[in-house]
Enzyme design. Structure first.
Site, PDB file in Angstrom:
ATOM      1  CG  HIS A   1      -7.237  10.456 -11.463  1.00 27.87           C
ATOM      2  ND1 HIS A   1      -7.754  10.359 -12.741  1.00 27.87           N
ATOM      3  CD2 HIS A   1      -6.921   9.181 -11.117  1.00 27.87           C
ATOM      4  CE1 HIS A   1      -7.751   9.109 -13.142  1.00 27.87           C
ATOM      5  NE2 HIS A   1      -7.256   8.374 -12.180  1.00 27.87           N
ATOM      6  CG  ASP A  25      -1.890   1.148   1.268  1.00 24.46           C
ATOM      7  OD1 ASP A  25      -1.734   2.088   0.455  1.00 24.46           O
ATOM      8  OD2 ASP A  25      -2.799   1.129   2.112  1.00 24.46           O
ATOM      9  CG  PHE A  26       0.912   3.671  -3.502  1.00 27.23           C
ATOM     10  CD1 PHE A  26       0.041   4.698  -3.199  1.00 27.23           C
ATOM     11  CD2 PHE A  26       0.613   2.857  -4.580  1.00 27.23           C
ATOM     12  CE1 PHE A  26      -1.102   4.922  -3.930  1.00 27.23           C
ATOM     13  CE2 PHE A  26      -0.535   3.075  -5.343  1.00 27.23           C
ATOM     14  CZ  PHE A  26      -1.402   4.106  -5.007  1.00 27.23           C
ATOM     15  NE  ARG A  33      -4.707   5.881 -16.584  1.00 26.07           N
ATOM     16  CZ  ARG A  33      -5.461   4.898 -17.064  1.00 26.07           C
ATOM     17  NH1 ARG A  33      -6.669   5.153 -17.510  1.00 26.07           N
ATOM     18  NH2 ARG A  33      -5.023   3.660 -17.109  1.00 26.07           N
TER      19      ARG A  33
END
Length: 324
Positions: free
Chosen positions: A231, A212-213, A228
């Site tokens: 956003h 999980d960045f 992308r």
């Protein structure tokens, strides 16, 4: 007002295999209906609409795909068939039915429809996750142009955060033979990435990391790719991710943000349609140039340049704020 009907008709032709069969050669309505087990009259009416919007054409009583229609065959490198099915899915459609709720309350329409956020939903629905990954890969074909506008020469390590099926990282590694890549993704997307990046991984040029960045990013990279990704997230989460990149980057490192970055003035319609889609699906948005600079500054970064890409996409190159 009838745009949704046209997109449903196109997706139906994909779903029923009509464009796959026509990709094998022209066919009249009767033989096409018989081969696919469809009602001849209803199929003919569908084909008339598809011809009117430029997906098929009729010659000497037989139908064949146009250039547009040929891209809608399953297995075509463009991935447009998968994108058509994703946009027509209940996962998206049910969410858009709650657009009014999102505008009234500020909550996501997806949450109203499905009771959770997009990524938690995908973890529990593997079939939808597979469709989502394939559709996102198709929608990300623009990313292969990034090495055409940004020079990766001299870059040692590139970390692609949320890189999906690995199309962008593959293009970067092909353009920069001396670079090592790291793809950080959730489990469902990593399965597709292993296939796309397998040759680079076998050559020792690429690592695939399940993580999980939002909690942290790999240390010491020269370039962090966010294609992308921002956003999808609120300003708070986006700011946190950018701060992770700033703390972790090598000296002189860069963050590359590929998004439909809205000009501070002007109304690019495709970007604005997708901005409302982000409002439906996520707590994020398609942000303006000024909005991105405010986020970057709060994370110790600043815009160095913005480069144009196809389909209203733009590449924002960010680096550390210069020290006084």
């Amino acid at each position: 007002m009838t745009g949704a009907w046209v997109s449903r008709a196109v997706a139906t032709a994909v779903e029923l295999g009509v464009l796959d069969r026509l990709g094998e050669g022209p066919a009249d309505t009767g033989s096409l209906a018989e081969g696919l087990g469809l009602h001849p009259d209803r199929l003919d009416r569908l084909l008339r609409l598809l011809a009117a919007v430029g997906v098929v054409r009729e010659r000497d009583g037989r139908h064949e795909p146009t250039r547009v229609g040929s891209h809608l065959r399953r297995g075509h490198p463009s991935g447009m068939a998968e994108l058509a099915l994703l946009y027509d899915s209940d996962m998206f459609g049910d969410s858009w039915e709650h657009l009014a709720d999102a505008v009234r309350t500020g909550r996501t329409a997806f949450g109203e429809a499905h009771g959770t956020d997009v990524f938690s939903y995908l973890e529990r629905h593997p079939r939808d996750a597979e469709l989502y990954t394939a559709g996102m890969a198709a929608g990300g074909r623009f990313s292969t142009h990034i090495p055409d506008v940004y020079d990766f020469g001299g870059v040692r390590t590139v970390v692609d955060l949320g890189g999906g099926a690995g199309e962008l990282l593959a293009a970067v590694l092909a353009a920069a033979p001396g670079a090592h890549g790291v793809l950080v993704e959730r489990p469902a997307a990593l399965a597709a990435a292993r296939e796309r990046l397998g040759a680079f991984a076998d050559a020792g040029r690429c690592d695939l990391v399940e993580a999980d960045f939002r909690e942290g990013v790999p240390e010491g990279a020269d370039v962090y790719l966010l294609s992308r990704v921002l956003h999808n997230w609120s300003d708070e989460d986006a700011r946190g991710l950018l701060r992770h990149c700033r703390r972790s980057m090598a000296p002189g490192g860069r963050v590359l943000v590929a998004e439909r970055i809205l000009p501070d003035e002007g109304r690019p319609w495709l970007s604005l349609v997708l901005d409302v889609h982000m409002m439906v699906m996520t707590p994020g948005a398609e942000r303006t140039e000024r909005g991105y600079e405010e986020l970057l500054r709060s994370a110790g970064l600043t815009t160095r340049e913005i480069l144009d890409l196809p389909l209203e996409m733009r590449l924002l190159v960010a680096g550390p704020v210069p020290q006084p």
